[in-house]
Design an enzyme around this catalytic site. Structure first.
Site, PDB file in Angstrom:
ATOM      1  N   ASP A   1     -26.409 -10.853  -0.462  1.00 16.21           N
ATOM      2  CA  ASP A   1     -25.988 -11.084  -1.834  1.00 16.21           C
ATOM      3  C   ASP A   1     -24.888 -10.061  -2.116  1.00 16.21           C
ATOM      4  O   ASP A   1     -24.725  -9.084  -1.375  1.00 16.21           O
ATOM      5  CB  ASP A   1     -27.174 -10.893  -2.778  1.00 16.21           C
ATOM      6  CG  ASP A   1     -26.777 -11.024  -4.236  1.00 16.21           C
ATOM      7  OD1 ASP A   1     -26.157 -12.040  -4.594  1.00 16.21           O
ATOM      8  OD2 ASP A   1     -27.059 -10.083  -5.005  1.00 16.21           O
TER       9      ASP A   1
ATOM     10  N   ASP B   1     -23.350  -8.996  -5.875  1.00 22.45           N
ATOM     11  CA  ASP B   1     -23.578  -8.167  -7.057  1.00 22.45           C
ATOM     12  C   ASP B   1     -24.916  -7.437  -6.952  1.00 22.45           C
ATOM     13  O   ASP B   1     -25.964  -8.076  -6.863  1.00 22.45           O
ATOM     14  CB  ASP B   1     -23.566  -9.029  -8.330  1.00 22.45           C
ATOM     15  CG  ASP B   1     -22.179  -9.525  -8.677  1.00 22.45           C
ATOM     16  OD1 ASP B   1     -21.281  -8.692  -8.818  1.00 22.45           O
ATOM     17  OD2 ASP B   1     -22.005 -10.752  -8.801  1.00 22.45           O
TER      18      ASP B   1
END
Length: 330
Positions: free
Chosen positions: A15, A17
């Site tokens: 991922d 953020d």
């Protein structure tokens, strides 16, 4: 790398953020972790729910931070949402876009026509995060869905991590329409749906992928749904209190303070840790005493709370334990 956690995997799906960066600032150690993986021949992919940037723009952003990336390694919910719409509607169909210019560009590249008003008779509304989204476009979207347009959300993340703390995410904007329309979106494309993870594995030909995320309700739940092992890093949204209370569908395989956990022995991160003592900590029922690495204490406590003890029942039996539980919000 066989003695390291990551040594059992042939692909690491990050991922972004809260894992690799916070908005536009790299998280310490992220670039080094990616380069170490590449040096060992482990494939890397990036899967993000953020629909405000195109894959090429995300790759450019990462490279500018010193995190090596190719646009082919980036999968985002904007491109996935556009692909879903292109499969459902004929070329040229009008689609009302709520979000950033990146989402409009993905819709356009998928052969559809981005529009912004009810009068343009959109067959669908696609909603993704955009910092400039306001009342006017949300009103047009609400009217269009009421008129029969299919409502597609790129993701439903309630917040976005940032150096200043959590900010409203696309899920908060989706909630505006959910309240106005008294209904759910017809399709949610991004995590926790497993599509971004399974696509990343398919593209790389991986047989044993590992997903790395900071959110249990999207990254970890999506990995569980995709049948993949996962590592939760504590550099973003989800924290210890949420991990201790996690239902089975949101429980990661491992937990680490940051990405350095990839290169430590798997047994130093595996969940839960069912033992009475470890790393200077001791458990006596639901009482925690001693002192040491906070992640070790967290793993020990997961062994208790995941077996049915409510997190609020955890008690501190040493000053260090009391400080740690207070820091975690208990």
């Amino acid at each position: 790398m066989s003695d390291e956690l990551v040594g059992d995997y042939d692909l690491v799906i990050f991922d972004l953020d809260g894992v690799v960066y916070l908005i536009d600032k790299p998280i310490p150690g992220a670039a080094e972790a990616v380069e170490r993986l590449r040096g060992a021949g482990t494939a890397v992919a990036y899967a993000t729910n953020n629909a405000s940037r195109r894959a090429a723009d995300v790759a450019d952003l990462l490279n500018g931070m010193g995190v090596s990336a190719d646009k082919g390694e980036v999968l985002n919910s904007a491109g996935a949402a556009a692909a879903v719409l292109a499969q459902r509607f004929p070329a040229g169909s009008p689609v009302l876009v709520v979000g950033a210019e990146a989402l409009r560009a993905e819709v356009r590249d998928a052969g559809l026509t981005p529009v912004s008003t009810l009068e343009e008779k959109p067959v669908a509304v696609v909603q993704g995060y955009g910092p400039e989204v306001g009342w006017q476009i949300l009103a047009e979207a609400a009217l269009s869905v009421r008129a029969g347009a299919v409502w597609v959300a790129t993701n439903t993340d309630r917040t976005l991590p940032s150096p200043r703390g959590p900010l409203p995410g696309n899920g908060s904007l989706v909630a505006v329409l959910r309240t106005a329309l008294d209904r759910e979106p017809d399709v949610v494309v991004g995590k926790p749906e497993p599509g971004l993870f399974t696509t990343a594995a398919s593209l790389s030909g991986a047989q044993r992928p590992l997903a790395v995320g900071d959110r249990m309700d999207t990254d970890i739940q999506g990995a569980v749904g995709a049948g993949m092992d996962s590592l939760l890093v504590l550099t973003g949204v989800s924290g210890p209190a949420e991990l201790l209370a996690a239902p089975p569908e949101r429980r990661p395989t491992y937990v680490s303070a940051d990405l350095s956990g990839l290169f430590r022995p798997a047994d130093e991160a595996r969940l839960p840790l069912r033992a009475e003592e470890a790393g200077g900590w001791r458990l006596d029922g639901s009482k925690l005493s001693g002192s040491g690495d906070p992640v070790t204490a967290l793993r020990l406590l997961c062994g208790v709370t995941w077996d049915g003890v409510h997190p609020e029942a955890i008690e501190a039996a040493s000053p260090a334990a009391a400080d740690l539980l207070k820091k975690w919000g208990f």
